[in-house]
Scaffold this active site. Structure first.
Site, PDB file in Angstrom:
ATOM      1  N   ASP A  75      40.481   5.863 117.171  1.00 38.98           N
ATOM      2  CA  ASP A  75      40.104   6.473 115.886  1.00 38.98           C
ATOM      3  C   ASP A  75      39.366   7.786 116.166  1.00 38.98           C
ATOM      4  O   ASP A  75      38.420   7.820 116.949  1.00 38.98           O
ATOM      5  CB  ASP A  75      39.186   5.505 115.125  1.00 38.98           C
ATOM      6  CG  ASP A  75      38.917   5.962 113.700  1.00 38.98           C
ATOM      7  OD1 ASP A  75      39.148   5.171 112.776  1.00 38.98           O
ATOM      8  OD2 ASP A  75      38.480   7.114 113.503  1.00 38.98           O
ATOM      9  N   ASP A  93      44.209   9.358 111.158  1.00 36.30           N
ATOM     10  CA  ASP A  93      43.441   9.576 112.403  1.00 36.30           C
ATOM     11  C   ASP A  93      43.247   8.318 113.240  1.00 36.30           C
ATOM     12  O   ASP A  93      42.409   8.311 114.130  1.00 36.30           O
ATOM     13  CB  ASP A  93      42.077  10.210 112.080  1.00 36.30           C
ATOM     14  CG  ASP A  93      41.026   9.182 111.682  1.00 36.30           C
ATOM     15  OD1 ASP A  93      41.389   8.190 111.019  1.00 36.30           O
ATOM     16  OD2 ASP A  93      39.855   9.377 112.048  1.00 36.30           O
ATOM     17  N   GLU A  94      43.982   7.255 112.965  1.00 35.65           N
ATOM     18  CA  GLU A  94      43.766   6.045 113.761  1.00 35.65           C
ATOM     19  C   GLU A  94      45.069   5.289 113.971  1.00 35.65           C
ATOM     20  O   GLU A  94      45.983   5.362 113.150  1.00 35.65           O
ATOM     21  CB  GLU A  94      42.736   5.127 113.096  1.00 35.65           C
ATOM     22  CG  GLU A  94      43.168   4.681 111.734  1.00 35.65           C
ATOM     23  CD  GLU A  94      42.182   3.721 111.072  1.00 35.65           C
ATOM     24  OE1 GLU A  94      41.704   2.793 111.737  1.00 35.65           O
ATOM     25  OE2 GLU A  94      41.928   3.921 109.876  1.00 35.65           O
TER      26      GLU A  94
HETATM   27  P1  TTP Z   1      37.654   7.751 108.974  1.00 35.52           P
HETATM   28  O1  TTP Z   1      38.276   7.498 110.319  1.00 35.52           O
HETATM   29  O2  TTP Z   1      37.241   6.576 108.166  1.00 35.52           O
HETATM   30  O3  TTP Z   1      36.352   8.643 109.135  1.00 35.52           O
HETATM   31  P2  TTP Z   1      36.068   9.858 110.096  1.00 35.52           P
HETATM   32  O4  TTP Z   1      37.174  10.065 111.082  1.00 35.52           O
HETATM   33  O5  TTP Z   1      35.730  11.052 109.283  1.00 35.52           O
HETATM   34  O6  TTP Z   1      34.745   9.394 110.825  1.00 35.52           O
HETATM   35  P3  TTP Z   1      34.563   8.256 111.929  1.00 35.52           P
HETATM   36  O7  TTP Z   1      35.903   7.664 112.198  1.00 35.52           O
HETATM   37  O8  TTP Z   1      34.011   8.966 113.119  1.00 35.52           O
HETATM   38  O9  TTP Z   1      33.604   7.293 111.334  1.00 35.52           O
HETATM   39  O10 TTP Z   1      38.619   8.600 108.093  1.00 35.52           O
HETATM   40  C1  TTP Z   1      39.456   9.625 108.615  1.00 35.52           C
HETATM   41  C2  TTP Z   1      39.538  10.780 107.641  1.00 35.52           C
HETATM   42  O11 TTP Z   1      39.974  10.319 106.387  1.00 35.52           O
HETATM   43  C3  TTP Z   1      38.203  11.441 107.387  1.00 35.52           C
HETATM   44  O12 TTP Z   1      37.911  12.448 108.358  1.00 35.52           O
HETATM   45  C4  TTP Z   1      38.369  11.993 106.024  1.00 35.52           C
HETATM   46  C5  TTP Z   1      39.319  11.045 105.329  1.00 35.52           C
HETATM   47  N1  TTP Z   1      38.572  10.159 104.439  1.00 35.52           N
HETATM   48  C6  TTP Z   1      38.458  10.518 103.090  1.00 35.52           C
HETATM   49  O13 TTP Z   1      39.021  11.531 102.664  1.00 35.52           O
HETATM   50  N2  TTP Z   1      37.715   9.726 102.253  1.00 35.52           N
HETATM   51  C7  TTP Z   1      37.065   8.598 102.687  1.00 35.52           C
HETATM   52  O14 TTP Z   1      36.387   7.909 101.891  1.00 35.52           O
HETATM   53  C8  TTP Z   1      37.186   8.237 104.073  1.00 35.52           C
HETATM   54  C9  TTP Z   1      36.488   7.012 104.604  1.00 35.52           C
HETATM   55  C10 TTP Z   1      37.950   9.048 104.901  1.00 35.52           C
HETATM   56 MG    MG Z   2      37.936   8.438 112.141  1.00 37.40          MG
END
Ligand code: TTP
Ligand code: MG
Length: 430
Positions: A47, A140-141
């Site tokens: 991720d 992103d994962e």
């Molecule tokens: P995530 O992987 O949940 O979050 P992140 O990559 O920003 O942070 P981390 O993994 O380090 O905790 O989500 C990936 C992307 O999806 C995030 O960069 C932005 C988008 N997203 C939204 O637009 N709204 C949301 O509520 C969430 C959780 C994510």
């Molecule tokens: Mg993320």
């Protein structure tokens, strides 16, 4: 074959084998990875860290040391925040005004979805260099199963993944976190454990003990509402589930009971599989009696549009083309498409487009089936921009969001619109 002779671990920075001590004997880095099962585990969850924010920081070095918030689009909420802003209390999905109260000096950047999708694809392609078994979960994962890749990479999965993290940093310019385990559930839990730039390992031998003190919300599928149900029954920790019998859990919680039983014990047989990515989302119904009138066809159309919308919202997707499907009493199929100006996930828009397509088909023909759906799927961020031309559409979108909230809270049946409740009592032309 890599030097894993002492079989305890290696340095994530220089990849030299770890020989004891808290720092790498070769490069002095404290980022040592050690675990008794390190070289047996094959299931990974990868991720990206603060994904959108990391991409923006990469592209604008001036942002490097600043708190950065991505968002402020149509909903006025935070999409994500960099880790500097998170320390100050900013979180995803927070209203922007609250985020700026917590962190007034934050730099707010509007999301550039096309760019993030491009970076997401680039990283995914690099994952596919590691193993064909890549199962993306979002932009992103992804899960990766690296079983059997040791001969290809001349390294066990753990080292292959550490090299991958270094490669993403060097070639893409953002950081990722890796979770490595023997099953998907714990790989995903692990990737979240020491973000950013994390690499956590959960082995089979420790799984039950590891899970015991954790809250039930760690379990896949236990959201806020279900956690409240469990709390009412006095269950808050996974350890309590570990003490319960499978048939007791199933009697109380149905299918979910079985999942609680297995996952609480670290049993998860789900395989990493390739996604058969949905190309469209649709719903249809066959009538008991055939129907020819708008009055009869409107309520089912509305109900189906709501089902489609619900699935789109659940998967954070939207569709740009609405498709109406009809089957005549003599089994002739009619499909009618309309491409929209902007993608949608709203039941209201899907319904209205469907209704206007339906209107043109009503020539006395009797229909035995009606279906509605969307194709040309995309990410929800591009969907349903505030409609300046039709202020009513924005009002209806807000009403729909409010209804979704109530439905979440009280269950689907509690809110019914005029179309599904009665038999199309309200006006029907969009
Ligand atoms: P995530 O992987 O949940 O979050 P992140 O990559 O920003 O942070 P981390 O993994 O380090 O905790 O989500 C990936 C992307 O999806 C995030 O960069 C932005 C988008 N997203 C939204 O637009 N709204 C949301 O509520 C969430 C959780 C994510
Ligand atoms: Mg993320």
């Amino acid at each position: 074959m890599a030097d894993t002779s002492d079989n305890t671990g290696f340095c994530r920075d220089c990849l030299a084998a770890a020989r004891g001590g808290r720092r790498c004997g070769k490069c002095g880095s404290p980022r040592l990875l050690k675990h008794p099962e390190l070289f047996q585990l094959t299931v990974a969850h990868v991720d990206c860290d603060a994904f959108y924010a990391s991409v923006e920081k990469r592209d604008n070095p001036e942002l490097a040391d600043k708190p950065v918030i991505i968002g402020g689009g149509k909903r006025g909420v935070v999409s994500t925040a960099c880790y500097i802003a998170r320390i100050r209390g900013v979180k995803s999905a927070m209203p922007m005004f609250k985020a700026l109260e917590a962190c007034p000096d934050a730099v707010v950047v509007k999301p550039d979805m096309e760019k993030y999708a491009r970076v997401g694809r680039q990283i995914r392609a690099m994952m596919q260099d590691l193993t064909p078994l890549v199962q993306p979960l979002s932009i992103d994962e992804a899960f990766l199963d690296l079983a059997g890749t040791e001969r290809l990479h001349h390294d066990p999965p753990a080292r292959t993944l550490a090299k991958f993290a270094k490669r993403v940093e060097a070639e893409v310019g953002i950081t990722i976190s890796v979770g490595l385990s023997y099953c998907k559930f714990l790989a995903k839990v692990a990737s979240d454990m020491n973000k950013p730039r994390g690499f956590s390992v959960i082995g089979e031998a420790e799984a039950v003990e590891f899970l015991k003190p954790k809250p039930v919300t760690l379990i896949w599928g236990v959201g806020k509402a279900f956690a409240e149900t469990l709390a009412r029954d006095g269950i808050t920790e996974i350890g309590q589930l570990q003490q319960m019998q499978e048939n007791d859990l199933m009697r109380r919680y149905g299918v979910m009971g079985r999942r609680l039983y297995s996952l609480s014990r670290g049993i998860d047989d789900r395989r990493v599989h390739l996604n058969d990515e949905a190309k469209s989302v649709s719903a249809e119904t066959t009538f008991f009696d055939d129907h020819a009138s708008l009055e009869a066809l409107t309520p089912p159309l509305r109900a189906l549009a709501e089902q489609v919308s619900k699935r789109l919202k659940k998967t954070a997707t939207a569709g740009r083309t609405v498709v109406l499907k009809l089957k005549t009493a003599d089994f002739k199929l009619r499909t009618r498409n309309r491409r929209l100006e902007s993608p949608t996930q709203l039941a209201d828009r899907i319904f209205r487009e469907g209704l206007s397509l339906l209107d043109k088909e009503l020539d006395g023909t009797k229909f035995r089936l009606i279906g509605i759906g969307v194709t040309d799927l995309c990410d929800e961020d591009q969907a349903d921009p505030p409609d300046l031309v039709d202020p009513d559409a924005s009002r209806r979108a807000a009403a729909e969001a409010a209804m979704d909230k109530l439905r979440d809270k009280f269950g689907v049946k509690s809110i019914e619109t005029g179309y599904t409740f009665g038999r199309g009592k309200r006006g029907h032309t969009p």
